[in-house]
Design a protein around this motif. Sequence first.
Motif, mmCIF file in Angstrom:
data_model
loop_
_atom_site.group_PDB
_atom_site.id
_atom_site.type_symbol
_atom_site.label_atom_id
_atom_site.label_comp_id
_atom_site.label_asym_id
_atom_site.label_seq_id
_atom_site.Cartn_x
_atom_site.Cartn_y
_atom_site.Cartn_z
ATOM 1 N N ASP A 5 0.835 -1.202 0.000
ATOM 2 C CA ASP A 5 0.000 0.000 0.000
ATOM 3 C C ASP A 5 0.869 1.251 0.000
ATOM 4 N N GLU A 19 0.914 4.104 -2.820
ATOM 5 C CA GLU A 19 0.699 5.510 -2.462
ATOM 6 C C GLU A 19 1.863 6.373 -2.946
ATOM 7 N N THR A 39 2.275 12.588 3.742
ATOM 8 C CA THR A 39 1.887 11.194 3.509
ATOM 9 C C THR A 39 2.967 10.387 2.797
#
Length: 178
Positions: free
Chosen positions: A47, A51, A146
Amino acid sequence: MRRTGTTRRGALTATGALALGAVLTGCGGDDGAADGGGSARSGGRADAVREGNSLRRKAARDGAQLLARYDLVAEAHPAAAAGLAPLRAAVAAHGKALAPPHADDAPDETPPPAPGPVSADLEAAVRELAAAERGRADAHTEALLTAEPELARLLASVAAAAAAHAYLLTELAEETAA
């Protein structure tokens, strides 16, 4: 008589041993056998990679759009082309650095929309470029929240360069006004 208790040398030795232990633990391979959570970790890692690739694709797409804007300004105002060339080259290099490592990770979404028309006034056109660079710096800075550490360092570097470009373009716009 020997002093009892914690000495500076003892504290430094203990701190060094703890740091070495942390480094060795962090560098060891994790096959997931210790606690049975290997698949959860690998899923989390996948993941994170997706991302990161998504952030990279967006940054590269935004960079391509900015390159197109530089080209339009240079085409509309040939007198400024020489001054814009080094900044444009840096934006192109940033695009290459931000591109996902493997082109086949995911299909690229729609190509970036063509930048809007360029102002006929050189000062206004350069100010628009400066605003686009500031927007790029802000977007990369926001993406830092992030991003994985390696990508975050790259984004921070590109954001700093974009902020510098915005400053230089603002100065260029003031020089053309004079």
